[in-house]
Design an enzyme around this catalytic site. Sequence first.
Site, short mmCIF file in Angstrom:
data_model
loop_
_atom_site.label_atom_id
_atom_site.label_comp_id
_atom_site.label_asym_id
_atom_site.label_seq_id
_atom_site.Cartn_x
_atom_site.Cartn_y
_atom_site.Cartn_z
CB SER A 10 -13.47 14.99 0.81
OG SER A 10 -13.56 13.70 1.39
CB THR A 11 -9.86 14.01 4.14
OG1 THR A 11 -10.05 12.61 3.94
CG2 THR A 11 -11.17 14.64 4.58
N GLY A 12 -6.97 14.27 3.28
CA GLY A 12 -5.71 13.54 3.22
C GLY A 12 -5.08 13.49 1.84
CE1 TYR A 36 -1.27 1.06 7.91
CE2 TYR A 36 -0.16 -0.17 6.19
CZ TYR A 36 -1.07 0.79 6.57
OH TYR A 36 -1.80 1.44 5.62
CE LYS A 43 -3.72 0.49 2.56
NZ LYS A 43 -4.53 1.42 1.73
CB ALA A 89 -9.32 5.98 4.04
N GLY A 114 -12.40 9.44 -3.55
CA GLY A 114 -11.91 9.70 -2.19
C GLY A 114 -11.16 11.01 -2.17
CB THR A 174 -4.75 10.57 7.32
OG1 THR A 174 -4.56 9.18 7.69
CG2 THR A 174 -3.68 10.98 6.32
CD GLU A 183 -16.02 13.81 3.79
OE1 GLU A 183 -16.46 13.93 4.96
OE2 GLU A 183 -14.92 13.29 3.53
#
Length: 396
Positions: A49-51, A234, A243, A139, A47, A274, A74
């Site tokens: 590529s982002t955030g 959440y 989580k 994510a 994971g 994000t 992606e």
Amino acid sequence: MIIKPRVRGFMCVTTHPSGCEANVKEQIDFIKAQGKIDMPKRVLVIGASTGYGLAARIAAAFGAGASTLGVFFEKEGTEKKTGSAGWYNSAAFHQFAEADGLYAKSINGDAFTNAIKQKTIDAIKADMGQVDLVIYSLAAPRRQHPVTGVVHNSTLKPIGKDVTLRGINTDKEIIQDFTLPAASQEDIDNTVAVMGGEDWQMWIDALDAAGVLADGAKTSAFTYLGDKVTWDLYWGGTIGQAKQDLDKRVIAIREKLAAKGGDARVAVLKAVVTQASSAIPIMPLYLSLLFKVMKEQGTHEGCIEQLYRLYSECLYSDTPRLDDEGRARVDELELIPEVQKAVEDAWDTITTDTIATDTDFAGYKAEFLRLFGFGLEGVDYEADVNPLVTIKGMVE
């Protein structure tokens, strides 16, 4: 083409290659300005590529000189349509890593599948031999289980009761109430299947069985706890159940790695903008209030600052900041009682008319657009840009 932002709800359907490159360079520059991180030199980021996952890769590569292998899913651009932000981020990362003489390879595909796990193992054996750190930062909204073939879709719902919460309608820029129905058991189970710890455990088991985890190897997966303002949706909702599954799974993972001198930790990170957090109805309001308070106190951080501190203060520190559950904590500044009280006090008094003065919604919007490469200093957004960008270090 000349690329402008087109926002629909919690997504921007266009991305800017040059802006994404500038965003990656800003994060690299921040890391280079810090002290060198004393950590291992062979890192796998699932994971990447982002955030937070991208920040984890940047911090390891440019803060410690680590060789990195990144896994992501992606979309490449075409002549008529922009690719995903994660594609352009990764292309930029490879460009800067090559310029600095750093090893970097990437794999594009569904990380939940056995095929991508095997492809990753083969790439590690071919180039790196073994890895010393595995960051798990997926994510995704859905997951097809690699054993049963069942497709699971995650949901954002409270548990046990319908919940009505205040939030910002980001399209209309107004304060409104959002009512979310209580989750069914099926909703909970599906969300845990997508966002819980099973796939993390499958990755570690596969890497270990293949002999590509070095002695002393560590792994970390990311979570968010927050405080009572966000708990109903959440931590007390379907995402929280997923989580909490990480907290259960990490025990077996830790035992496996500890047998060879390694460790496994769930890392609790602060709330940031994000693509995933923007989809949670209350988060734009919470983040707008939080940013205002933390910026006033000089404690505001983004993904890259958080990852620098996770490595240097927790995962590779002689005195790591751990809570009673054994989690690494880098969210301590967000949870200072005075910060949370200021957010809570403002929560019920915010109106549409006071969004501009009593929150940092402007800062939230700017951070949101930056995710897609817009609003970066030094980028000519009137220039003609080619949306076709290749990633040199892709594993075919």
